[in-house]
Design a protein around this motif. Structure first.
Motif, PDB file in Angstrom:
ATOM      1  N   THR A 218       0.844  -1.192   0.000  1.00  0.00           N
ATOM      2  CA  THR A 218       0.000   0.000   0.000  1.00  0.00           C
ATOM      3  C   THR A 218       0.884   1.249   0.000  1.00  0.00           C
ATOM      4  N   PRO A 219       0.306   2.425  -0.244  1.00  0.00           N
ATOM      5  CA  PRO A 219       1.092   3.661  -0.130  1.00  0.00           C
ATOM      6  C   PRO A 219       1.756   3.793   1.255  1.00  0.00           C
ATOM      7  N   GLU A 220       1.046   3.342   2.291  1.00  0.00           N
ATOM      8  CA  GLU A 220       1.606   3.371   3.652  1.00  0.00           C
ATOM      9  C   GLU A 220       2.843   2.468   3.741  1.00  0.00           C
ATOM     10  N   ALA A 221       2.741   1.275   3.160  1.00  0.00           N
ATOM     11  CA  ALA A 221       3.884   0.349   3.161  1.00  0.00           C
ATOM     12  C   ALA A 221       5.028   0.922   2.344  1.00  0.00           C
ATOM     13  N   HIS A 222       4.720   1.529   1.220  1.00  0.00           N
ATOM     14  CA  HIS A 222       5.761   2.115   0.380  1.00  0.00           C
ATOM     15  C   HIS A 222       6.507   3.212   1.138  1.00  0.00           C
ATOM     16  N   GLY A 223       5.771   4.039   1.861  1.00  0.00           N
ATOM     17  CA  GLY A 223       6.391   5.098   2.657  1.00  0.00           C
ATOM     18  C   GLY A 223       7.290   4.531   3.747  1.00  0.00           C
ATOM     19  N   ALA A 224       6.815   3.490   4.407  1.00  0.00           N
ATOM     20  CA  ALA A 224       7.609   2.853   5.470  1.00  0.00           C
ATOM     21  C   ALA A 224       8.871   2.228   4.891  1.00  0.00           C
ATOM     22  N   TRP A 225       8.736   1.547   3.739  1.00  0.00           N
ATOM     23  CA  TRP A 225       9.882   0.903   3.104  1.00  0.00           C
ATOM     24  C   TRP A 225      10.864   1.928   2.542  1.00  0.00           C
ATOM     25  N   THR A 226      10.371   3.084   2.150  1.00  0.00           N
ATOM     26  CA  THR A 226      11.278   4.148   1.696  1.00  0.00           C
ATOM     27  C   THR A 226      12.156   4.594   2.865  1.00  0.00           C
ATOM     28  N   LYS A 227      11.564   4.703   4.041  1.00  0.00           N
ATOM     29  CA  LYS A 227      12.362   5.032   5.235  1.00  0.00           C
ATOM     30  C   LYS A 227      13.342   3.911   5.554  1.00  0.00           C
ATOM     31  N   MET A 228      12.909   2.667   5.372  1.00  0.00           N
ATOM     32  CA  MET A 228      13.784   1.514   5.605  1.00  0.00           C
ATOM     33  C   MET A 228      14.974   1.556   4.644  1.00  0.00           C
ATOM     34  N   ARG A 229      14.703   1.873   3.383  1.00  0.00           N
ATOM     35  CA  ARG A 229      15.760   1.991   2.376  1.00  0.00           C
ATOM     36  C   ARG A 229      16.780   3.049   2.810  1.00  0.00           C
ATOM     37  N   THR A 230      16.271   4.168   3.282  1.00  0.00           N
ATOM     38  CA  THR A 230      17.143   5.246   3.751  1.00  0.00           C
ATOM     39  C   THR A 230      17.963   4.802   4.958  1.00  0.00           C
ATOM     40  N   LEU A 231      17.327   4.095   5.871  1.00  0.00           N
ATOM     41  CA  LEU A 231      18.024   3.590   7.056  1.00  0.00           C
ATOM     42  C   LEU A 231      19.199   2.706   6.639  1.00  0.00           C
ATOM     43  N   ILE A 232      18.955   1.785   5.722  1.00  0.00           N
ATOM     44  CA  ILE A 232      20.011   0.888   5.258  1.00  0.00           C
ATOM     45  C   ILE A 232      21.139   1.690   4.622  1.00  0.00           C
ATOM     46  N   TYR A 233      20.791   2.571   3.697  1.00  0.00           N
ATOM     47  CA  TYR A 233      21.794   3.335   2.964  1.00  0.00           C
ATOM     48  C   TYR A 233      22.619   4.236   3.887  1.00  0.00           C
ATOM     49  N   THR A 234      21.970   4.931   4.813  1.00  0.00           N
ATOM     50  CA  THR A 234      22.715   5.848   5.678  1.00  0.00           C
ATOM     51  C   THR A 234      23.652   5.093   6.623  1.00  0.00           C
ATOM     52  N   HIS A 235      23.220   3.952   7.141  1.00  0.00           N
ATOM     53  CA  HIS A 235      24.096   3.174   8.028  1.00  0.00           C
ATOM     54  C   HIS A 235      25.278   2.573   7.264  1.00  0.00           C
ATOM     55  N   VAL A 236      25.017   2.053   6.076  1.00  0.00           N
ATOM     56  CA  VAL A 236      26.091   1.456   5.282  1.00  0.00           C
ATOM     57  C   VAL A 236      27.102   2.531   4.876  1.00  0.00           C
ATOM     58  N   THR A 237      26.622   3.676   4.403  1.00  0.00           N
ATOM     59  CA  THR A 237      27.562   4.722   3.978  1.00  0.00           C
ATOM     60  C   THR A 237      28.301   5.329   5.168  1.00  0.00           C
ATOM     61  N   ALA A 238      27.680   5.332   6.338  1.00  0.00           N
ATOM     62  CA  ALA A 238      28.389   5.798   7.536  1.00  0.00           C
ATOM     63  C   ALA A 238      29.578   4.887   7.831  1.00  0.00           C
ATOM     64  N   ALA A 239      29.398   3.584   7.605  1.00  0.00           N
ATOM     65  CA  ALA A 239      30.497   2.634   7.815  1.00  0.00           C
ATOM     66  C   ALA A 239      31.621   2.891   6.804  1.00  0.00           C
ATOM     67  N   TYR A 240      31.274   3.242   5.589  1.00  0.00           N
ATOM     68  CA  TYR A 240      32.280   3.586   4.582  1.00  0.00           C
ATOM     69  C   TYR A 240      33.101   4.776   5.065  1.00  0.00           C
ATOM     70  N   LYS A 241      32.397   5.803   5.563  1.00  0.00           N
ATOM     71  CA  LYS A 241      33.098   7.005   6.042  1.00  0.00           C
ATOM     72  C   LYS A 241      33.981   6.670   7.238  1.00  0.00           C
ATOM     73  N   GLU A 242      33.477   5.798   8.104  1.00  0.00           N
ATOM     74  CA  GLU A 242      34.205   5.426   9.318  1.00  0.00           C
ATOM     75  C   GLU A 242      35.549   4.774   8.994  1.00  0.00           C
ATOM     76  N   VAL A 243      35.600   3.986   7.926  1.00  0.00           N
ATOM     77  CA  VAL A 243      36.855   3.305   7.564  1.00  0.00           C
ATOM     78  C   VAL A 243      37.692   4.155   6.611  1.00  0.00           C
ATOM     79  N   GLY A 244      37.227   5.378   6.314  1.00  0.00           N
ATOM     80  CA  GLY A 244      37.983   6.269   5.446  1.00  0.00           C
ATOM     81  C   GLY A 244      38.058   5.782   4.004  1.00  0.00           C
ATOM     82  N   TRP A 245      36.956   5.194   3.550  1.00  0.00           N
ATOM     83  CA  TRP A 245      36.917   4.611   2.218  1.00  0.00           C
ATOM     84  C   TRP A 245      37.102   5.688   1.164  1.00  0.00           C
ATOM     85  N   ALA A 246      37.904   5.338   0.175  1.00  0.00           N
ATOM     86  CA  ALA A 246      38.072   6.198  -0.997  1.00  0.00           C
ATOM     87  C   ALA A 246      38.116   5.310  -2.223  1.00  0.00           C
ATOM     88  N   PRO A 247      37.430   5.719  -3.284  1.00  0.00           N
ATOM     89  CA  PRO A 247      37.404   4.869  -4.494  1.00  0.00           C
ATOM     90  C   PRO A 247      38.774   4.723  -5.126  1.00  0.00           C
TER      91      PRO A 247
END
Length: 166
Positions: A137-166
């Motif tokens: 539902t639209p409600e589920a889509h909104g919740a999953w969009t927040k979940m997607r953001t949660l995953i992405y922000t935590h993963v990229t924070a770990a990249y920053k923490e280890v000083g990742w550079a391409p």
């Protein structure tokens, strides 16, 4: 650089956690098939992502990908990690530690560009919304969009923490 609106972590409410867990329980009942579908669509839509997978980087045929044991195993790992996050939405420290491990492994060991997590989570939402349209539902889509953001922000924070550079 301006952060896209969806990249800013928004608190997932208790009602949204429940919606995520309910929809995920249906998805996870078919975790292998859904995981394989997600990875195949991910590699078809973003073929450059295959460069990180020696076992299937030269596969272009979706049937060949579907039959690949290595792809199936990776799909199970992806779905398992998401399942751990979903099961622990009420334990922010556990969520953070799981996603930090994923982020650090992909930054240090696999050297994967973090943008691929944004792309993969987008494909995950597409596949779930198509396969489970009645539950998504639209409600589920909104919740999953927040979940997607949660995953992405935590993963990229770990990249920053280890000083990742391409």
């Amino acid at each position: 650089m301006e952060i896209e609106r969806w990249e800013r972590s928004e608190e997932i409410s208790e009602a949204e956690k429940k919606v995520i867990q309910e929809t995920w329980s249906r998805v996870y009942a078919n975790c292998e098939d859904v995981g394989v579908s997600v990875l195949i669509r991910f590699f078809v839509n973003f073929p450059s992502a295959k460069q990180y997978f020696s076992q299937f980087k030269h596969m272009d045929d979706t049937l060949e990908m579907e039959r690949s044991l290595q792809l199936r195993k990776h799909a199970q790992r992806v779905m398992g990690a998401i399942n751990t996050v979903v099961e622990n939405l009420n334990d922010p420290e556990k969520v953070s530690s799981v996603l930090a491990l994923v982020g650090k492994a992909h930054a240090l060991k696999h050297k994967v560009e973090p943008v691929y997590f944004k792309k993969l989570t987008g494909v995950l939402l597409e596949v779930i919304s198509e396969a489970y349209g009645n539950d998504f539902t639209p409600e589920a889509h909104g919740a999953w969009t927040k979940m997607r953001t949660l995953i992405y922000t935590h993963v990229t924070a770990a990249y920053k923490e280890v000083g990742w550079a391409p």
